[in-house]
Structures are given as C-alpha cells and as structure tokens.
Design a protein around this motif. Sequence first.
Motif, PDB file in Angstrom:
ATOM      1  N   ALA A  72       0.843  -1.194   0.000  1.00 36.45           N
ATOM      2  CA  ALA A  72       0.000   0.000   0.000  1.00 36.45           C
ATOM      3  C   ALA A  72       0.883   1.250   0.000  1.00 36.45           C
ATOM      4  N   PRO A  73       0.379   2.378  -0.521  1.00 32.96           N
ATOM      5  CA  PRO A  73       1.210   3.591  -0.634  1.00 32.96           C
ATOM      6  C   PRO A  73       1.855   4.046   0.668  1.00 32.96           C
ATOM      7  N   ASP A  74       1.220   3.759   1.823  1.00 32.65           N
ATOM      8  CA  ASP A  74       1.772   4.234   3.096  1.00 32.65           C
ATOM      9  C   ASP A  74       2.424   3.118   3.911  1.00 32.65           C
ATOM     10  N   THR A  75       2.735   1.992   3.265  1.00 32.38           N
ATOM     11  CA  THR A  75       3.280   0.839   3.987  1.00 32.38           C
ATOM     12  C   THR A  75       4.535   1.182   4.780  1.00 32.38           C
ATOM     13  N   TYR A  76       5.427   1.960   4.175  1.00 29.49           N
ATOM     14  CA  TYR A  76       6.726   2.230   4.797  1.00 29.49           C
ATOM     15  C   TYR A  76       6.807   3.631   5.403  1.00 29.49           C
ATOM     16  N   ASP A  78       9.570   5.755   3.468  1.00 29.88           N
ATOM     17  CA  ASP A  78       9.651   5.834   2.007  1.00 29.88           C
ATOM     18  C   ASP A  78       8.266   5.782   1.381  1.00 29.88           C
ATOM     19  N   ARG A  79       8.129   6.505   0.273  1.00 30.61           N
ATOM     20  CA  ARG A  79       6.918   6.413  -0.530  1.00 30.61           C
ATOM     21  C   ARG A  79       7.058   5.282  -1.550  1.00 30.61           C
ATOM     22  N   ILE A  80       5.957   4.660  -1.876  1.00 22.89           N
ATOM     23  CA  ILE A  80       5.945   3.611  -2.888  1.00 22.89           C
ATOM     24  C   ILE A  80       6.001   4.241  -4.274  1.00 22.89           C
ATOM     25  N   PRO A  94       4.826   3.944  -7.890  1.00 20.21           N
ATOM     26  CA  PRO A  94       3.749   3.190  -8.549  1.00 20.21           C
ATOM     27  C   PRO A  94       4.222   2.351  -9.732  1.00 20.21           C
ATOM     28  N   VAL A  95       5.260   2.792 -10.433  1.00 17.02           N
ATOM     29  CA  VAL A  95       5.765   2.018 -11.571  1.00 17.02           C
ATOM     30  C   VAL A  95       6.460   0.745 -11.078  1.00 17.02           C
ATOM     31  N   LEU A  96       7.315   0.882 -10.076  1.00 18.57           N
ATOM     32  CA  LEU A  96       7.992  -0.289  -9.524  1.00 18.57           C
ATOM     33  C   LEU A  96       7.007  -1.233  -8.853  1.00 18.57           C
ATOM     34  N   ALA A  97       5.950  -0.672  -8.277  1.00 14.12           N
ATOM     35  CA  ALA A  97       4.959  -1.495  -7.579  1.00 14.12           C
ATOM     36  C   ALA A  97       4.277  -2.478  -8.518  1.00 14.12           C
ATOM     37  N   GLU A  98       4.161  -2.119  -9.791  1.00 14.25           N
ATOM     38  CA  GLU A  98       3.523  -3.017 -10.758  1.00 14.25           C
ATOM     39  C   GLU A  98       4.317  -4.311 -10.937  1.00 14.25           C
ATOM     40  N   THR A 104      10.317   1.353  -3.675  1.00 18.65           N
ATOM     41  CA  THR A 104      10.145   2.713  -3.172  1.00 18.65           C
ATOM     42  C   THR A 104      10.897   3.700  -4.055  1.00 18.65           C
ATOM     43  N   ARG A 105      10.486   4.956  -3.989  1.00 19.84           N
ATOM     44  CA  ARG A 105      11.160   5.984  -4.772  1.00 19.84           C
ATOM     45  C   ARG A 105      12.152   6.734  -3.879  1.00 19.84           C
ATOM     46  N   ASP A 106      13.269   7.127  -4.470  1.00 17.94           N
ATOM     47  CA  ASP A 106      14.267   7.894  -3.739  1.00 17.94           C
ATOM     48  C   ASP A 106      13.850   9.360  -3.671  1.00 17.94           C
ATOM     49  N   GLN A 107      14.188  10.017  -2.578  1.00 16.08           N
ATOM     50  CA  GLN A 107      13.995  11.456  -2.522  1.00 16.08           C
ATOM     51  C   GLN A 107      14.973  12.105  -3.498  1.00 16.08           C
ATOM     52  N   ALA A 108      14.532  13.191  -4.135  1.00 13.57           N
ATOM     53  CA  ALA A 108      15.286  13.773  -5.247  1.00 13.57           C
ATOM     54  C   ALA A 108      16.684  14.219  -4.837  1.00 13.57           C
TER      55      ALA A 108
END
Length: 276
Positions: free
Chosen positions: A100-104, A116-118, A120-124, A256-260
Amino acid sequence: MSRNPDFVEALYKRLGRDPRAGGILGPDEIKRLRELVLGKDFEELDSFPGMTVSGLGRAVRLAAAAMDHPANESSPQAGAAGGAAIEEELGFPAVGDSPAPDTYLRPLGFGLEAGDRIDPVLAERYADSLRLSELLNRLSLNSPNGGARYRIAVEGGRLVETPNALLEAMTMTGHDLEVRDSRYFANFGDLIYHGRDVLTPFRIDTGLPVPGTDRTLLVPVSHSQHEFIVRGPVVNADLSFYFGIDGEAVFRPSVTRDQAWVMGKVAHRARCHCGT
C-alpha cells in the motif's frame, strides 16, 4: 521549533529512548540540542552535525542494544541447517499484491512522517521482484565448495545452485538483464514534512582541520548498491543488492522511490541480452 514548544517536548521524549520511535541520542547530544533550541540558534540547527567515526560506532552500539534483535529462526539459512536439500520451482510470473502507498511511512506527529513512498511504476512489478530476490538470497546461502542446500528448477527441469546460474538461465530463455553499479547520497532520515521531502544529509567528521577556518573537514556519506533489472517474456523484476542498516547484505525488491536530493550516478553498467 521556536513557535511550537509542544513539538520540542515531544522531540525530547522520542530521542534517546527508542530507535523505533524516531531515533536515539545520548545525554550529551540531547543536552546540546536543548541548548540550541532554547538559545534559538536556528542557523546551527539548519545544518546536520558531522559524527566522528568513534562517535558513530558508539551510536551504532547503543542502537543495536536498544533494538535487541533476536535471532531469526525462520530464515532460509536456519531452515536449511539439516536434512535433505530443498528444491523449488521458479514460480513466475509471481502472484501477490504490491505494498500500500503508506506501507513504509510512520507518522511522527506535527506534520512529520518518516519512511519511504511507494513508486507506482515499480509497484507493478513488485511480486516478481520479491520472488526473484527470495530465490537469489536462498541460492547465495549455498556453499561454494559443493553440497548445495538449495536448488531451483529452471526451464527443462535443470537445477541451478548459484545466483549467477539462475540469472544466466533467464538470459538463455529470452530475458534481458542489466546490472548497474549505482551511487547516491545516503538518506538515513527519510523525513517528509507536510508532503515535502526534507533534506537530511549525513556527514562524517574527519577531524582534519580546514586551513583558515576553525572547523574540521566534513565529508558526505554515500550509499552504493547493485541494481538488477530483468525484462522478458515471463519475469519482469527490479531489485537491489546492498548492505543495509538492518545489518544484512542481501537482494531486496525495489519498490520505493528515492527522494530527489540523494541524486544518483551509475558508475558502471553491464548488460546481458537474451541468448547471449
């Protein structure tokens, strides 16, 4: 912090007690933090202090003692301690839901979140990524001197016993593999404030004086990992291999996505196309 004393008090209660609740500081660090806050020295608070190697080692020991990790008796290594060798099917395409988007994410209060935020592309591709990570980790436990405890059945019923053999088998069945040696700035804070990423760079104090100043040289801490990208007719996965703050050097599914601000650079890249 100057406008919200409740936040400051909550911060004091969290720090120094439980690393799961936001961190751990020793009495000297907490005293220093109080002095900065009460003195409203916000310029100093805007920069992250550097830790010496000895101080970092002390902090790691404190955190390890507070976490008190029990031995993981359910790990694949524990399960393979005796008995017959374990043989598994590949199990692709894998079945499972993405996190889920708020899992982490952990709410810390006052608009702050940690984690970390999920992506969505990697989640697929998460189910395949998780399954491939599990298989590679199990194969990596085999002794290089023979007597494998784990074997994976690939196409044609052939059994493989090493991570390298499994990846080679995939490339021979129509899959492309790319391995990236990637470097980033380390992000141990993982803080988000009202939906915005917070820069939390970590620096090591070398103790070397900077000529013409009254300060010592600080160097940023980096993070490096090997990223594996698999694309093909059956398996589509994204995973990373690195030594994490959990004390394990393992394959992990990338979701998860990295912070910029951590940026990122691929130092080396290797590609293996299907059938080659």
